[in-house]
Design a protein around this motif. Structure first.
Motif, PDB file in Angstrom:
ATOM      1  N   THR A  50       0.832  -1.206   0.000  1.00  8.30           N
ATOM      2  CA  THR A  50       0.000   0.000   0.000  1.00  8.30           C
ATOM      3  C   THR A  50       0.865   1.255   0.000  1.00  8.30           C
ATOM      4  O   THR A  50       0.599   2.201  -0.738  1.00  8.30           O
ATOM      5  N   LEU A  51       1.910   1.269   0.818  1.00  8.77           N
ATOM      6  CA  LEU A  51       2.748   2.462   0.953  1.00  8.77           C
ATOM      7  C   LEU A  51       3.769   2.614  -0.171  1.00  8.77           C
ATOM      8  O   LEU A  51       4.093   3.740  -0.573  1.00  8.77           O
ATOM      9  N   TRP A  52       4.302   1.506  -0.671  1.00  9.94           N
ATOM     10  CA  TRP A  52       5.395   1.527  -1.641  1.00  9.94           C
ATOM     11  C   TRP A  52       5.121   2.437  -2.848  1.00  9.94           C
ATOM     12  O   TRP A  52       5.912   3.327  -3.138  1.00  9.94           O
ATOM     13  N   PRO A  53       4.018   2.235  -3.583  1.00  7.06           N
ATOM     14  CA  PRO A  53       3.846   3.044  -4.797  1.00  7.06           C
ATOM     15  C   PRO A  53       3.628   4.535  -4.516  1.00  7.06           C
ATOM     16  O   PRO A  53       3.916   5.376  -5.365  1.00  7.06           O
ATOM     17  N   TRP A  54       3.139   4.860  -3.329  1.00 10.79           N
ATOM     18  CA  TRP A  54       2.864   6.255  -2.993  1.00 10.79           C
ATOM     19  C   TRP A  54       4.069   6.997  -2.450  1.00 10.79           C
ATOM     20  O   TRP A  54       4.222   8.195  -2.664  1.00 10.79           O
ATOM     21  N   PHE A  55       4.916   6.313  -1.714  1.00 10.77           N
ATOM     22  CA  PHE A  55       5.975   7.011  -0.990  1.00 10.77           C
ATOM     23  C   PHE A  55       7.389   6.648  -1.420  1.00 10.77           C
ATOM     24  O   PHE A  55       8.285   7.480  -1.337  1.00 10.77           O
ATOM     25  N   ASN A  56       7.641   5.427  -1.867  1.00 12.87           N
ATOM     26  CA  ASN A  56       9.000   5.008  -2.225  1.00 12.87           C
ATOM     27  C   ASN A  56       9.339   5.496  -3.630  1.00 12.87           C
ATOM     28  O   ASN A  56       9.517   4.730  -4.560  1.00 12.87           O
ATOM     29  N   ARG A  57       9.412   6.794  -3.781  1.00 11.51           N
ATOM     30  CA  ARG A  57       9.672   7.421  -5.068  1.00 11.51           C
ATOM     31  C   ARG A  57      10.089   8.859  -4.827  1.00 11.51           C
ATOM     32  O   ARG A  57       9.958   9.373  -3.725  1.00 11.51           O
ATOM     33  N   SER A  62       1.277  13.394  -8.799  1.00 14.89           N
ATOM     34  CA  SER A  62       0.023  13.271  -8.038  1.00 14.89           C
ATOM     35  C   SER A  62       0.172  12.485  -6.742  1.00 14.89           C
ATOM     36  O   SER A  62      -0.769  12.401  -5.964  1.00 14.89           O
ATOM     37  N   ARG A  63       1.353  11.905  -6.513  1.00 14.43           N
ATOM     38  CA  ARG A  63       1.576  11.117  -5.296  1.00 14.43           C
ATOM     39  C   ARG A  63       2.647  11.789  -4.450  1.00 14.43           C
ATOM     40  O   ARG A  63       3.528  12.464  -4.973  1.00 14.43           O
ATOM     41  N   PRO A  64       2.614  11.585  -3.126  1.00 13.65           N
ATOM     42  CA  PRO A  64       3.526  12.306  -2.237  1.00 13.65           C
ATOM     43  C   PRO A  64       5.011  11.998  -2.444  1.00 13.65           C
ATOM     44  O   PRO A  64       5.825  12.905  -2.538  1.00 13.65           O
ATOM     45  N   GLY A  65       5.391  10.745  -2.510  1.00  8.08           N
ATOM     46  CA  GLY A  65       6.797  10.381  -2.708  1.00  8.08           C
ATOM     47  C   GLY A  65       7.723  10.928  -1.646  1.00  8.08           C
ATOM     48  O   GLY A  65       7.309  11.378  -0.584  1.00  8.08           O
TER      49      GLY A  65
END
Length: 166
Positions: A50-57, A62-65
């Motif tokens: 759940t967290l990986w695609p939104w934050f690990n970037r 459009s996503r926090p990263g």
């Protein structure tokens, strides 16, 4: 007759173990991590995916990263405290390069532990105190048995529980 002082375990002792042994150094003792239950594994996988695609970037779009997120990496918090959190994260604005090595010697900005019977006391007491002492800003506890997530935020006098969710 005096007993010889027993030396406390360090990362060197941890690294000397066979690769198949999952262990941590807690309070100077080698503590083997039990094989995770299906519930533990499901919770860790669900949180990570759940967290990986939104934050690990990288941040932006459009996503926090803006985070490096890792599962089951050795993190040396102190000489006699080397943990393998279920999930850990480092803010990219503080740590621009992906943390590497074994152990990682950079304090995480976020740690999530998934409780199981074999580790609950360490996660809820010992590690919580060490993470606080080392100013880890965010400490999450996921309890798959009760289906509860508890979110702690660092404050000088102790962690503040900012969310308890089902």
């Amino acid at each position: 007759m005096a007993l010889a002082a027993r030396s406390q375990a360090t990362v060197a002792d941890l690294l000397a173990l066979p690769d198949e042994v999952r262990a941590e150094v807690i309070g100077g003792e080698i503590v083997e991590k039990a094989a995770p239950s299906g519930e533990h594994s499901d919770a860790q996988t669900a949180l990570g995916s759940t967290l990986w695609p939104w934050f690990n970037r990288r941040p932006g779009g459009s996503r926090p990263g803006g985070w490096w997120i890792r599962a089951e990496v050795d993190v040396e918090m102190e000489t006699h405290e080397v943990y393998r959190p279920d999930l850990a994260g480092w803010r990219r604005d503080r740590v621009p390069e992906r943390p590497t090595g074994r152990p990682i010697r950079i304090r995480p900005d976020w740690v999530c532990e998934v409780l199981s019977d074999s580790n609950a006391n360490n996660d809820l007491v010992v590690k919580l105190r060490v993470f606080h002492r080392n100013a880890v800003p965010h400490y999450w506890i996921a309890d798959p048995e009760r289906k509860i997530l508890t979110v702690h935020r660092w404050q000088a006098d102790g962690y503040l529980v900012v969310l308890t969710a089902r």
